[in-house]
Every structure is written in C-alpha cells, then in structure tokens.
Write a protein that holds these residues in place. Structure first.
Motif, PDB file in Angstrom:
ATOM      1  N   ASN A   6      65.466  92.194   6.736  1.00 12.40           N
ATOM      2  CA  ASN A   6      64.354  92.330   7.672  1.00 12.40           C
ATOM      3  C   ASN A   6      64.126  91.015   8.422  1.00 12.40           C
ATOM      4  O   ASN A   6      62.992  90.584   8.602  1.00 12.40           O
ATOM      5  N   SER A   7      65.212  90.384   8.827  1.00  8.87           N
ATOM      6  CA  SER A   7      65.114  89.072   9.464  1.00  8.87           C
ATOM      7  C   SER A   7      64.444  89.178  10.831  1.00  8.87           C
ATOM      8  O   SER A   7      64.424  90.242  11.453  1.00  8.87           O
ATOM      9  N   ILE A   8      63.904  88.059  11.276  1.00  7.30           N
ATOM     10  CA  ILE A   8      63.270  87.990  12.583  1.00  7.30           C
ATOM     11  C   ILE A   8      64.013  86.965  13.426  1.00  7.30           C
ATOM     12  O   ILE A   8      64.582  86.009  12.891  1.00  7.30           O
ATOM     13  N   PRO A   9      64.052  87.147  14.748  1.00  7.90           N
ATOM     14  CA  PRO A   9      64.705  86.144  15.599  1.00  7.90           C
ATOM     15  C   PRO A   9      63.912  84.842  15.589  1.00  7.90           C
ATOM     16  O   PRO A   9      62.776  84.793  15.106  1.00  7.90           O
ATOM     17  N   GLN A  10      64.507  83.815  16.148  1.00  9.30           N
ATOM     18  CA  GLN A  10      63.853  82.506  16.173  1.00  9.30           C
ATOM     19  C   GLN A  10      62.444  82.650  16.767  1.00  9.30           C
ATOM     20  O   GLN A  10      62.296  83.009  17.920  1.00  9.30           O
ATOM     21  N   PRO A  11      61.405  82.375  15.952  1.00  8.37           N
ATOM     22  CA  PRO A  11      60.034  82.624  16.417  1.00  8.37           C
ATOM     23  C   PRO A  11      59.540  81.543  17.370  1.00  8.37           C
ATOM     24  O   PRO A  11      59.972  80.387  17.313  1.00  8.37           O
ATOM     25  N   LEU A  12      58.608  81.933  18.234  1.00  8.60           N
ATOM     26  CA  LEU A  12      57.967  80.965  19.103  1.00  8.60           C
ATOM     27  C   LEU A  12      56.929  80.161  18.341  1.00  8.60           C
ATOM     28  O   LEU A  12      56.637  79.022  18.675  1.00  8.60           O
ATOM     29  N   ILE A  13      56.375  80.771  17.293  1.00  8.47           N
ATOM     30  CA  ILE A  13      55.318  80.164  16.502  1.00  8.47           C
ATOM     31  C   ILE A  13      55.670  80.227  15.021  1.00  8.47           C
ATOM     32  O   ILE A  13      56.088  81.267  14.516  1.00  8.47           O
ATOM     33  N   PHE A  14      55.533  79.095  14.342  1.00 10.33           N
ATOM     34  CA  PHE A  14      55.598  79.068  12.881  1.00 10.33           C
ATOM     35  C   PHE A  14      54.173  78.969  12.333  1.00 10.33           C
ATOM     36  O   PHE A  14      53.246  78.549  13.035  1.00 10.33           O
ATOM     37  N   VAL A  15      54.031  79.357  11.075  1.00  8.32           N
ATOM     38  CA  VAL A  15      52.746  79.232  10.384  1.00  8.32           C
ATOM     39  C   VAL A  15      52.946  78.320   9.183  1.00  8.32           C
ATOM     40  O   VAL A  15      53.771  78.601   8.313  1.00  8.32           O
ATOM     41  N   LEU A  16      52.201  77.211   9.142  1.00  8.44           N
ATOM     42  CA  LEU A  16      52.262  76.282   8.025  1.00  8.44           C
ATOM     43  C   LEU A  16      51.310  76.763   6.929  1.00  8.44           C
ATOM     44  O   LEU A  16      50.123  76.968   7.178  1.00  8.44           O
ATOM     45  N   ALA A 161      68.493  66.478  13.067  1.00  8.87           N
ATOM     46  CA  ALA A 161      67.636  67.452  12.382  1.00  8.87           C
ATOM     47  C   ALA A 161      67.082  68.518  13.322  1.00  8.87           C
ATOM     48  O   ALA A 161      67.292  69.721  13.093  1.00  8.87           O
ATOM     49  N   PRO A 162      66.365  68.150  14.392  1.00 13.21           N
ATOM     50  CA  PRO A 162      65.871  69.205  15.289  1.00 13.21           C
ATOM     51  C   PRO A 162      66.987  69.935  16.037  1.00 13.21           C
ATOM     52  O   PRO A 162      66.852  71.121  16.348  1.00 13.21           O
ATOM     53  N   ILE A 163      68.092  69.232  16.307  1.00 17.57           N
ATOM     54  CA  ILE A 163      69.209  69.878  17.006  1.00 17.57           C
ATOM     55  C   ILE A 163      69.819  70.972  16.130  1.00 17.57           C
ATOM     56  O   ILE A 163      70.074  72.099  16.595  1.00 17.57           O
ATOM     57  N   LEU A 164      70.059  70.660  14.865  1.00 23.13           N
ATOM     58  CA  LEU A 164      70.627  71.644  13.942  1.00 23.13           C
ATOM     59  C   LEU A 164      69.669  72.807  13.715  1.00 23.13           C
ATOM     60  O   LEU A 164      70.083  73.964  13.610  1.00 23.13           O
ATOM     61  N   THR A 165      68.371  72.507  13.624  1.00 26.76           N
ATOM     62  CA  THR A 165      67.381  73.564  13.410  1.00 26.76           C
ATOM     63  C   THR A 165      67.288  74.480  14.630  1.00 26.76           C
ATOM     64  O   THR A 165      67.109  75.694  14.490  1.00 26.76           O
ATOM     65  N   LYS A 166      67.419  73.911  15.814  1.00 25.48           N
ATOM     66  CA  LYS A 166      67.351  74.696  17.057  1.00 25.48           C
ATOM     67  C   LYS A 166      68.465  75.737  17.104  1.00 25.48           C
ATOM     68  O   LYS A 166      68.308  76.799  17.732  1.00 25.48           O
ATOM     69  N   ARG A 167      69.560  75.470  16.417  1.00 31.26           N
ATOM     70  CA  ARG A 167      70.708  76.387  16.421  1.00 31.26           C
ATOM     71  C   ARG A 167      70.536  77.553  15.471  1.00 31.26           C
ATOM     72  O   ARG A 167      71.319  78.502  15.504  1.00 31.26           O
ATOM     73  N   LEU A 168      69.537  77.501  14.595  1.00 34.84           N
ATOM     74  CA  LEU A 168      69.291  78.616  13.679  1.00 34.84           C
ATOM     75  C   LEU A 168      68.720  79.795  14.470  1.00 34.84           C
ATOM     76  O   LEU A 168      67.725  79.658  15.173  1.00 34.84           O
ATOM     77  N   GLU A 169      69.345  80.957  14.343  1.00 35.89           N
ATOM     78  CA  GLU A 169      68.995  82.084  15.211  1.00 35.89           C
ATOM     79  C   GLU A 169      68.031  83.079  14.572  1.00 35.89           C
ATOM     80  O   GLU A 169      67.306  83.771  15.281  1.00 35.89           O
ATOM     81  N   SER A 170      68.048  83.206  13.256  1.00 34.66           N
ATOM     82  CA  SER A 170      67.176  84.196  12.612  1.00 34.66           C
ATOM     83  C   SER A 170      66.586  83.627  11.320  1.00 34.66           C
ATOM     84  O   SER A 170      67.178  82.739  10.692  1.00 34.66           O
TER      85      SER A 170
END
Length: 314
Positions: A6-16, A161-170
C-alpha cells in the motif's frame, strides 16, 4: 509500519511524530527543551560578547571557541523551534523540501562542531609542543583555513543526503517516527532497497566523527607525552589545566555517540522513544554545556562573567 503493498508516491508533506509513544507527554518534554534553548542562547551569546570586547581573548584558543559558539547557536536554532512547534502547537507537518533542508543542516552543524573540536585539539597540541611558535603557526590565516576546511567537509559529506533522499520514489507512510527529519528515519520508511543508504550513513560517521575522534585521541596522546616529559610538577599541572575545559567538552560531545555505537555492537536495542530522546541529546546538551564549562574553568571568561553579573546587580 504499513506494508509496501500500500505504498504512496513521494509525498509533498511529511508528518513528524515527535516522540512516538509519548505524545501525551509532549507538553512536559517542551519544558526542558525550552530551558535548554534559553540557556544555550544566553550562554553562547555571552561567550561571543566577551571574546569580542576583550582584546586579551583575541588568540587562537578563544577564536576557535567563538566558532564553536556560532555553530552551537546555529544547531539549536534549526532543531529546537521546530520541536517546540510539535510539542506546543501540534505543528507536525513539514514539506518535502523543508525536510530535505533540515536533513542537511542539522547533521552539517553537528559535523562542523566535531571538526572545530579537532581544531581545538590541534591548538592545544601546538601550544604545548611548540609554545614559542604558537602564535606564528596558528595565525589568522591558519584559523581562516581551518574554519573553511571544517565548513567544506561538512558540505561535502552531507550534500549527498538530500540528493539520495530526493531519488526515493515511494514510501510506506508519510509519517516520520522522529522529532526532526533525520536521514535514516526518512530512508527507513521508503519502499526500496536502502543498503546503499546504510553504507552512506556509516561513511558519514566514519569520515567525520570517527576521523575527528581518532585524531583528537592521537593529539592528546602526544600532549600527555610532552607534559609528562616536563620535570616540574607545577609546570605539568599548569600545562594540563589549559586542556581541562576542552577535554570536558570532548567527553560531553562524543560520549552519546560512543554509547550508541557500543549499544548497537553489543546488540542492545533501545526502545524507539528512548532512542529519539538520546539522539536529541546529541544536538542539545553540548551547545548548552560548552559555554558553562568554559565560563567555569577558564579564568578570563570567569572574571568577565562575574563582572557582567556585578554590573547588572548595580
């Protein structure tokens, strides 16, 4: 944790999530966080003020301390306000790009602090091994080069770090079970192979904190060798006293890291909420304690603090 079915695409918003499992106590946690923030700001601003106005403190050891105070203020500035927002106003949402920004700056300031502590160990090494050439070796040009090297390494090590994270799709979820956007906390909720990310995380630790701690230990080994070669006990005591504040700061800064690494090596698994609290201590306690240690153990700083307090009473 939900499944990747039930994966979701890269979200615009995260919740901490803050401190998962202790949400009902967030209000109580905000009090020590606020206290740490206030003490840190007052302490480090005071250190910077004293160093700026006292000409006798315009020497390498105290200029490095000023750099440390600037980094400490920056570190609490990018962590505590966001945490207090979570604890007080339930402001848990953070945009993806803001998360990437926080992911870069928080560990960058931490790595910078580690680099400055190494520079301060080098300062003490030169002061004891080459006292007559101390100000010649550690002139303003050298201090600028050291500061630029500390900054450049942090940028080089943490930019991926942010570059690698940006590449995560789901992702499994858009909820980050942490109080800030920690790199591994975000990576662990991704629906992909994270082995490369784990290797990168280990490389960051080894090439920054591990590297610095090794050379700090080496520097102090050489310092002790020089000190115990001095025939006079009084001279030995005086030489060691110049290192005492720095040693206290080093012990405070690296102890949580060493404890965490040893716990993982020995197979001890902390509860998630306890791990988050310990991780927060990495970033909060040293910036608060550093000015207190130097004010208490350095004669020039102590005299100025007494003078400032006396003026306020008058």
């Amino acid at each position: 944790m939900s499944s990747c079915n039930n994966s979701i695409p890269q979200p615009l918003i995260f919740v901490l999530a803050g401190i998962p499992g202790l949400e009902s106590s967030h209000g109580w946690f905000s009090l020590p966080f606020l206290l740490v923030f206030v003490i840190t700001v007052i302490g480090n601003v005071t250190v910077l003020y004293i160093i700026r106005i006292e000409n006798s403190l315009h020497e390498p050891m105290f200029l490095l301390l000023a750099m440390l105070s600037v980094v400490d203020l920056s570190l609490v500035g990018v962590t505590v306000p966001r945490m207090l927002g979570i604890f007080w106003a339930n402001a848990k949402e953070i945009s993806f790009n803001a998360c990437l920004t926080q992911m870069f700056f928080i560990p960058s300031f931490y790595v910078m602090e580690s680099g400055i502590l190494l520079a301060m160990a080098f300062d003490r090494f030169i002061a004891i091994w080459y006292p007559l050439r101390y100000t010649t070796i550690l002139d303003n040009n050298m201090l600028v080069k050291m500061a630029l090297a500390v900054l450049a390494r942090a940028v080089a090590v943490l930019t991926p770090a942010p570059i690698l994270t940006k590449r995560l799709e789901s992702f499994r979820t858009h909820i980050i079970p942490y109080s800030y956007c920690a790199y591994m906390a975000v990576v662990k909720i991704a629906c992909s192979d994270i082995s490369d990310h784990i290797v990168y995380g280990l490389m960051v630790i080894v090439t920054s904190v591990g590297f610095d701690l090794f050379f700090i230990i080496l520097s102090y080994g050489l310092i002790l060798r020089a000190v115990f070669g001095i025939p006079s006990w009084e001279a030995r005591s005086k030489a060691l006293s110049t290192c005492s504040s720095h040693l206290c700061v080093i012990a405070l800064f690296y102890s949580p890291v060493v404890f965490s690494v040893l716990a993982q090596v020995l197979g001890y698994q902390m509860a998630p909420h306890l791990q988050i609290i310990v991780d927060n201590l990495y970033f909060l306690i040293p910036p608060m304690a550093n000015p207190l240690i130097y004010a208490a153990r350095t004669k020039q700083m102590r005299e100025w603090v007494v003078k400032i307090l006396h003026c306020r009473r008058d």
